[in-house]
Design a protein around this motif. Sequence first.
Motif, PDB file in Angstrom:
ATOM      1  N   ALA A 156       0.827  -1.198   0.000  1.00 44.76           N
ATOM      2  CA  ALA A 156       0.000   0.000   0.000  1.00 44.76           C
ATOM      3  C   ALA A 156       0.865   1.253   0.000  1.00 44.76           C
ATOM      4  O   ALA A 156       2.003   1.245   0.471  1.00 44.76           O
ATOM      5  CB  ALA A 156      -0.904  -0.001   1.234  1.00 44.76           C
ATOM      6  N   LEU A 157       0.325   2.320  -0.548  1.00 42.26           N
ATOM      7  CA  LEU A 157       0.932   3.652  -0.485  1.00 42.26           C
ATOM      8  C   LEU A 157       2.355   3.702  -1.038  1.00 42.26           C
ATOM      9  O   LEU A 157       3.261   4.267  -0.428  1.00 42.26           O
ATOM     10  CB  LEU A 157       0.899   4.191   0.945  1.00 42.26           C
ATOM     11  CG  LEU A 157      -0.484   4.277   1.581  1.00 42.26           C
ATOM     12  CD1 LEU A 157      -0.368   4.643   3.051  1.00 42.26           C
ATOM     13  CD2 LEU A 157      -1.357   5.283   0.844  1.00 42.26           C
ATOM     14  N   GLY A 158       2.596   3.085  -2.180  1.00 45.54           N
ATOM     15  CA  GLY A 158       3.895   3.179  -2.829  1.00 45.54           C
ATOM     16  C   GLY A 158       4.998   2.406  -2.149  1.00 45.54           C
ATOM     17  O   GLY A 158       6.147   2.843  -2.135  1.00 45.54           O
ATOM     18  N   THR A 159       4.652   1.271  -1.569  1.00 42.74           N
ATOM     19  CA  THR A 159       5.666   0.449  -0.919  1.00 42.74           C
ATOM     20  C   THR A 159       5.791  -0.886  -1.630  1.00 42.74           C
ATOM     21  O   THR A 159       4.928  -1.299  -2.391  1.00 42.74           O
ATOM     22  CB  THR A 159       5.336   0.188   0.568  1.00 42.74           C
ATOM     23  OG1 THR A 159       4.104  -0.550   0.653  1.00 42.74           O
ATOM     24  CG2 THR A 159       5.232   1.478   1.354  1.00 42.74           C
ATOM     25  N   LYS A 185      10.415   2.911  -4.746  1.00 43.50           N
ATOM     26  CA  LYS A 185      11.589   3.455  -5.432  1.00 43.50           C
ATOM     27  C   LYS A 185      12.866   2.739  -4.972  1.00 43.50           C
ATOM     28  O   LYS A 185      13.726   2.389  -5.782  1.00 43.50           O
ATOM     29  CB  LYS A 185      11.682   4.959  -5.159  1.00 43.50           C
ATOM     30  CG  LYS A 185      12.789   5.655  -5.901  1.00 43.50           C
ATOM     31  CD  LYS A 185      12.753   7.155  -5.619  1.00 43.50           C
ATOM     32  CE  LYS A 185      13.890   7.864  -6.305  1.00 43.50           C
ATOM     33  NZ  LYS A 185      13.871   9.308  -6.030  1.00 43.50           N
ATOM     34  N   PHE A 186      12.975   2.487  -3.675  1.00 42.58           N
ATOM     35  CA  PHE A 186      14.124   1.755  -3.147  1.00 42.58           C
ATOM     36  C   PHE A 186      14.105   0.314  -3.652  1.00 42.58           C
ATOM     37  O   PHE A 186      15.147  -0.268  -3.955  1.00 42.58           O
ATOM     38  CB  PHE A 186      14.141   1.813  -1.616  1.00 42.58           C
ATOM     39  CG  PHE A 186      15.364   1.196  -0.991  1.00 42.58           C
ATOM     40  CD1 PHE A 186      16.628   1.487  -1.456  1.00 42.58           C
ATOM     41  CD2 PHE A 186      15.245   0.316   0.065  1.00 42.58           C
ATOM     42  CE1 PHE A 186      17.762   0.932  -0.889  1.00 42.58           C
ATOM     43  CE2 PHE A 186      16.362  -0.257   0.645  1.00 42.58           C
ATOM     44  CZ  PHE A 186      17.616   0.051   0.171  1.00 42.58           C
ATOM     45  N   GLY A 187      12.916  -0.274  -3.765  1.00 39.31           N
ATOM     46  CA  GLY A 187      12.796  -1.624  -4.317  1.00 39.31           C
ATOM     47  C   GLY A 187      13.352  -1.708  -5.730  1.00 39.31           C
ATOM     48  O   GLY A 187      14.034  -2.674  -6.089  1.00 39.31           O
ATOM     49  N   THR A 189      11.054  -6.799  -8.794  1.00 40.06           N
ATOM     50  CA  THR A 189       9.902  -6.291  -8.054  1.00 40.06           C
ATOM     51  C   THR A 189       8.715  -6.283  -8.997  1.00 40.06           C
ATOM     52  O   THR A 189       8.863  -6.362 -10.210  1.00 40.06           O
ATOM     53  CB  THR A 189      10.157  -4.861  -7.536  1.00 40.06           C
ATOM     54  OG1 THR A 189      10.314  -3.993  -8.649  1.00 40.06           O
ATOM     55  CG2 THR A 189      11.370  -4.797  -6.635  1.00 40.06           C
ATOM     56  N   LEU A 190       7.544  -6.124  -8.437  1.00 34.98           N
ATOM     57  CA  LEU A 190       6.340  -6.069  -9.243  1.00 34.98           C
ATOM     58  C   LEU A 190       6.033  -4.652  -9.699  1.00 34.98           C
ATOM     59  O   LEU A 190       5.304  -4.449 -10.639  1.00 34.98           O
ATOM     60  CB  LEU A 190       5.145  -6.636  -8.467  1.00 34.98           C
ATOM     61  CG  LEU A 190       5.326  -8.073  -7.976  1.00 34.98           C
ATOM     62  CD1 LEU A 190       4.128  -8.487  -7.149  1.00 34.98           C
ATOM     63  CD2 LEU A 190       5.512  -9.007  -9.150  1.00 34.98           C
TER      64      LEU A 190
END
Length: 152
Positions: free
Chosen positions: A113-116, A134-136, A149-150
Motif C-alpha cells: 500500500a501507499l507506494g511500498t 523506489k528503493f525496491g 519487483t512487481l
Amino acid sequence: MANSWLIGMGMTLGFLVFFAGLWLLVTKLLVRMSGWAKLEEAFPDQPHDRATKKWSAATGTMGRSAITGVNFRNCLRVEACDSGLRIKIWKILAPFSEPIFVPWSQISAEDGALGTTLLGLGNPEKGCLRIGAKFGRKLEAASRGQFTTLAG
C-alpha cells in the motif's frame, strides 16, 4: 557541601545506569517484535560476499503490517552483493543483533500500500521487510537481474 556533591553524583550515576538498562530493554524488545532474531537464525551473514552497492541510512518496516510492524526509519544499512542482500540494523539501536544475508533466490516481492514494496524473506517466508517502491527498484537494479519487483 561534600555530602550534597556525593548525593548529586550518586543520582546522576543512578540515572545513567537506569537509562542504559531501559535503552537495552527497549531495543531488545523491538528487535524481537520485528522478527529479526528468527531472520538471524535463518539467514546468517556471509561476510565473504562483497557488497556491490550500499545504502547506509535506509528505511524499512519489519513485519507484514505497516501499522504493527517495527519501523526502522533511516537506521538500516542495506548492501546488495553478488549473491544476495545483506541487511544490518545500526548498532546503537540493536546492540546485540547481527547482520542477515538473504540470497536473491530467497527474496520475493509484492506491491504494498501507499507506494511500498513488501519483500518476503525466505521460502517459506521467515520474515518480511516493507520498503519504498523506489528503493525496491534500486535493489532490483543492483541485483543484476537476480531479483525483480512487481512495481513498474
